[in-house]
Scaffold this motif. Structure first.
Motif, PDB file in Angstrom:
ATOM      1  N   LYS A 166       3.675  -1.266  11.393  1.00 19.35           N
ATOM      2  CA  LYS A 166       3.300   0.067  10.930  1.00 19.35           C
ATOM      3  C   LYS A 166       4.113   1.152  11.638  1.00 19.35           C
ATOM      4  O   LYS A 166       4.781   0.887  12.639  1.00 19.35           O
ATOM      5  CB  LYS A 166       1.799   0.303  11.174  1.00 19.35           C
ATOM      6  N   ARG A 199       1.437   5.847  14.443  1.00 26.03           N
ATOM      7  CA  ARG A 199       0.475   5.947  15.547  1.00 26.03           C
ATOM      8  C   ARG A 199       1.060   5.231  16.763  1.00 26.03           C
ATOM      9  O   ARG A 199       1.435   4.066  16.685  1.00 26.03           O
ATOM     10  CB  ARG A 199      -0.857   5.320  15.151  1.00 26.03           C
ATOM     11  N   HIS A 206       0.428   4.031   9.238  1.00 27.17           N
ATOM     12  CA  HIS A 206      -0.773   3.708  10.007  1.00 27.17           C
ATOM     13  C   HIS A 206      -1.766   4.873   9.996  1.00 27.17           C
ATOM     14  O   HIS A 206      -1.440   5.971  10.428  1.00 27.17           O
ATOM     15  CB  HIS A 206      -0.369   3.385  11.451  1.00 27.17           C
ATOM     16  N   ASP A 207      -2.971   4.613   9.492  1.00 22.16           N
ATOM     17  CA  ASP A 207      -4.077   5.576   9.573  1.00 22.16           C
ATOM     18  C   ASP A 207      -3.691   6.959   9.053  1.00 22.16           C
ATOM     19  O   ASP A 207      -3.646   7.950   9.792  1.00 22.16           O
ATOM     20  CB  ASP A 207      -4.595   5.676  11.009  1.00 22.16           C
ATOM     21  N   GLU A 212      -5.207   9.198   7.553  1.00 21.18           N
ATOM     22  CA  GLU A 212      -6.164  10.304   7.654  1.00 21.18           C
ATOM     23  C   GLU A 212      -5.918  11.225   8.845  1.00 21.18           C
ATOM     24  O   GLU A 212      -6.425  12.353   8.885  1.00 21.18           O
ATOM     25  CB  GLU A 212      -7.604   9.763   7.716  1.00 21.18           C
ATOM     26  N   THR A 228      -2.197   2.437   5.078  1.00 23.14           N
ATOM     27  CA  THR A 228      -3.426   1.963   5.700  1.00 23.14           C
ATOM     28  C   THR A 228      -4.318   3.149   6.074  1.00 23.14           C
ATOM     29  O   THR A 228      -3.853   4.283   6.173  1.00 23.14           O
ATOM     30  CB  THR A 228      -3.145   1.149   6.981  1.00 23.14           C
ATOM     31  N   GLY A 229      -5.589   2.857   6.291  1.00 22.80           N
ATOM     32  CA  GLY A 229      -6.512   3.892   6.730  1.00 22.80           C
ATOM     33  C   GLY A 229      -7.953   3.491   6.516  1.00 22.80           C
ATOM     34  O   GLY A 229      -8.252   2.433   5.954  1.00 22.80           O
ATOM     35  N   TYR A 230      -8.854   4.348   6.942  1.00 21.90           N
ATOM     36  CA  TYR A 230     -10.291   4.081   6.807  1.00 21.90           C
ATOM     37  C   TYR A 230     -10.908   4.758   5.581  1.00 21.90           C
ATOM     38  O   TYR A 230     -11.619   4.107   4.821  1.00 21.90           O
ATOM     39  CB  TYR A 230     -11.012   4.509   8.090  1.00 21.90           C
ATOM     40  N   THR A 286      -7.142  -1.862   4.303  1.00 19.16           N
ATOM     41  CA  THR A 286      -8.395  -1.199   4.615  1.00 19.16           C
ATOM     42  C   THR A 286      -9.163  -2.048   5.613  1.00 19.16           C
ATOM     43  O   THR A 286      -8.911  -3.247   5.729  1.00 19.16           O
ATOM     44  CB  THR A 286      -9.231  -0.987   3.334  1.00 19.16           C
ATOM     45  N   GLU A 331     -16.962   7.490   8.499  1.00 17.72           N
ATOM     46  CA  GLU A 331     -15.823   8.267   8.014  1.00 17.72           C
ATOM     47  C   GLU A 331     -15.870   9.695   8.545  1.00 17.72           C
ATOM     48  O   GLU A 331     -16.892  10.363   8.457  1.00 17.72           O
ATOM     49  CB  GLU A 331     -15.822   8.271   6.488  1.00 17.72           C
ATOM     50  N   GLU A 335     -13.875   9.840  13.786  1.00 17.51           N
ATOM     51  CA  GLU A 335     -12.690   9.735  14.639  1.00 17.51           C
ATOM     52  C   GLU A 335     -11.740  10.915  14.435  1.00 17.51           C
ATOM     53  O   GLU A 335     -11.167  11.435  15.405  1.00 17.51           O
ATOM     54  CB  GLU A 335     -11.964   8.422  14.368  1.00 17.51           C
TER      55      GLU A 335
END
Length: 380
Positions: free
Chosen positions: A127, A130, A168-169, A171, A202-204, A225, A357, A360
């Motif tokens: 990734k 981050r 990566h992530d 959000e 990717t992410g939440y 996910t 959600e 973080e």
């Protein structure tokens, strides 16, 4: 020859032909199979699925290398190396890692583990975006840092290319527009250079996937996910039709919800709210008192989740590796099914919120705004 006898012979031959075809497809070895390295019988027992429209056939469970970076506990490097080698030899053919895991450590340990293993024996994903524990250095989705990160990852792992390069992530970016207009175009250059074959995100938050997939001019091949196809939160099911319509490979991570669904419980940094943690702890106790391991029930629940191409799990323990691999071909008993259903009804269904959600991201933004000149604030 009697027509009836001839008809029976033809019918028998047809049946044999159909059974042979069924056996061929069921026992077909994946393209990653390497005779001099793999345990053929073990590989044959590991189911594979197409990963979206990539053309890759990935093992039903895959290896998340975050544990190699001491993310969950301090690990023994020799055992970590043995875990990677045994996982690949026994039929897992997809590995996921990131610079964030151990801040480079996971990729470095993984690189040492891969020495001597044929590159054709596995698919590798890493990734970008981050990186460091310091809040003001944690995320960087710029094109320049993205291109640099890929080269750093390849160097740490001793590889010439990865099969999938992922954002990566998402959000945590100041805006998804940065992902769409800067990060993804940079990854397209990485792909064109031959350093990656496919691009993923990717992410939440699940809604972010839909937003980026609809707006991006760069072809996205996969999504990753986590904790969304679990006993405590099955909301991924609402998005599966959208992903399938677009031919997107679906990679699901953390069937035990980063430790929530385990007897040991989650690490201190776990972002779930107290009511979720309490409910999962009570669920684990209930399962244990009824002779069941909640982690086994959680793994079975996730492996049966429709529309998921592969499920990532992470461990640096040979014992846990073998337990997770055995779960693939070890269906739950009727008693375990009953306990699983009862657990969900008793402890999960009453929850008013099943996810964390925004927790973080809000904490990250709060610390970023209040950061001091000495940079002492850290997250995670």
């Amino acid at each position: 020859m009697n027509k009836q006898i001839l008809a029976r012979i033809k019918k028998k031959l047809y049946h044999v032909h159909i059974v042979s075809l069924q056996n061929f497809f069921f026992y077909r070895l994946p393209e990653t199979f390497t005779p001099d390295f793999h345990d053929k019988n073990a590989v044959l027992q590991m189911p594979t699925n197409p990963l979206g429209k990539t053309g890759l056939h990935v093992s039903k469970i895959s290896f998340g290398a975050s544990s190699l970076g001491n993310v969950f506990r301090t690990t023994n490097e020799k055992e970590s190396l043995d875990v990677v080698r045994e996982a690949l030899q026994k039929g897992i053919n997809y590995i996921d890692v990131a610079p964030w895991y151990g801040h480079g450590m996971a990729e470095e340990v993984l690189g040492r583990a891969l020495v001597g293993i044929p590159r054709t024996a596995y698919y590798m994903a890493t990734k970008v975006g981050r990186y460091k524990p310091e809040v003001d250095k944690m995320f960087d989705f710029s094109a320049e840092r993205t291109l640099q990160s890929v080269d750093e990852s390849l160097q740490r792992m001793g590889l010439d290319y990865v099969d999938i390069i992922q954002v990566h992530d998402m959000e945590f970016a100041p805006s998804l527009d940065i992902i769409i207009n800067e990060t993804l175009p940079a990854l397209q250059k990485v792909k064109q250079s031959g350093k990656a074959r496919f691009i993923g995100i990717t992410g939440y938050p699940l809604k972010n996937f839909k937003t980026v997939l609809e707006k991006s001019t760069v072809k996205i091949d996969t999504i990753l996910t986590y904790c969304r196809a679990c006993i405590h939160d099955n909301s991924l099911q609402d998005y599966i039709p959208f992903f399938q319509e677009r031919g997107i490979g679906v990679i699901n991570a953390s069937p035990i919800a980063m430790g929530l669904l385990s007897n040991r419980g989650p690490p201190e940094w776990h972002p779930a709210q107290k009511d979720i943690k309490d409910a999962c702890a009570k669920a684990a106790t209930f399962c244990r008192e009824n002779g069941c391991d909640i982690s086994r029930l959680a793994m079975a629940y996730t492996l049966g989740f429709p529309g998921v191409d592969t499920t990532l799990f992470s461990t640096a323990s040979l014992e846990n590796l073998r337990k997770n691999m055995a779960a693939v071909n070890s269906p739950l008993s009727k008693q375990e099914h009953d306990i699983l259903n009862d657990t969900i009804k008793r402890y999960i269904d009453p929850l008013t919120c099943h996810h964390w959600e925004g927790v973080e991201v809000e904490e990250y933004q709060r610390q970023l705004q209040g950061i001091q000149n000495d940079g002492t604030f850290k997250l995670g």
